[in-house]
Write a protein that holds these residues in place. Structure first.
Motif, short mmCIF file in Angstrom:
data_model
loop_
_atom_site.label_atom_id
_atom_site.label_comp_id
_atom_site.label_asym_id
_atom_site.label_seq_id
_atom_site.Cartn_x
_atom_site.Cartn_y
_atom_site.Cartn_z
N SER A 60 -5.30 0.73 -5.27
CA SER A 60 -6.57 0.39 -4.61
C SER A 60 -7.02 -1.01 -5.00
N ARG A 91 -5.20 -3.53 -5.95
CA ARG A 91 -4.32 -4.50 -5.29
C ARG A 91 -4.79 -4.77 -3.87
N THR A 92 -5.20 -3.73 -3.17
CA THR A 92 -5.72 -3.89 -1.80
C THR A 92 -7.00 -4.71 -1.80
N VAL A 93 -7.87 -4.42 -2.75
CA VAL A 93 -9.13 -5.17 -2.86
C VAL A 93 -8.84 -6.64 -3.13
N ALA A 110 -6.22 -8.33 -2.46
CA ALA A 110 -5.57 -8.93 -1.29
C ALA A 110 -6.55 -9.21 -0.15
N LEU A 111 -7.63 -8.44 -0.05
CA LEU A 111 -8.48 -8.51 1.14
C LEU A 111 -9.89 -9.04 0.92
N THR A 112 -10.35 -9.09 -0.32
CA THR A 112 -11.75 -9.47 -0.54
C THR A 112 -11.89 -10.38 -1.76
N PRO A 146 -0.59 -10.61 -4.03
CA PRO A 146 -1.80 -11.23 -3.49
C PRO A 146 -2.30 -12.38 -4.35
#
Length: 156
Positions: free
Chosen positions: A7, A9-11, A13-15, A101
């Protein structure tokens, strides 16, 4: 609230991440820097600080970060807001290859002047070692990260 690695890593990468940096000065005006163990800014000297957690107030984050990074909790009202800064890194805690990221931080920089008798215990979770740097030393050293040096103009 801590996220799983997937989770987080996704954050990353995106924010942008929101953080507090602590420009800690002793009675002589020297600034506390730690040599970073992890990415981003691995190996550079940098001010202590860290991310603000979901549903964590700024005051609670300040207390937690000063306790974690300095070994002693301080109140945000004891510090002076230097400004809002943006830090962009081509790497992240997940690595430095194109498959990892990059990192974008929005940082609230705070100056914390320590009373003369203050003794800090600097835990080594994110830093190899800590030392006090004179401002002129920080300005001249390529070992101090540019994002840490950016706070110096606001100290005037």
């Amino acid at each position: 609230m801590w996220l799983s690695n997937e989770s987080f890593r996704t954050v990353v990468a995106l924010t942008p991440l929101v953080a507090i940096d602590l420009v800690v000065q002793n009675a002589e005006g020297a600034i506390l820097l730690g040599q970073r163990l992890n990415r981003p800014a691995h190996g550079y000297w940098f001010v202590p600080g860290g991310r603000i957690l979901k549903n964590e107030s700024l005051d609670a984050a300040f207390r937690r970060l000063t306790l974690d990074e300095l070994g002693q909790a301080f109140e945000r009202r004891q510090a002076r807001l230097l400004g809002v800064y943006e830090h962009f890194y081509s790497d992240s805690v997940f690595g430095d290859t194109p498959t990892h990221p990059d990192t974008h931080y929005v940082v609230l920089g705070y100056q914390l002047r320590l009373p003369p008798s203050t003794t800090l215990i600097t835990p080594a979770a994110q830093h190899d070692c800590f030392r006090w740097w004179r401002v002129a030393e920080m300005q001249a050293s390529s070992q101090v990260h540019d994002n840490a040096r950016a706070y110096l103009d606001a100290l005037q």
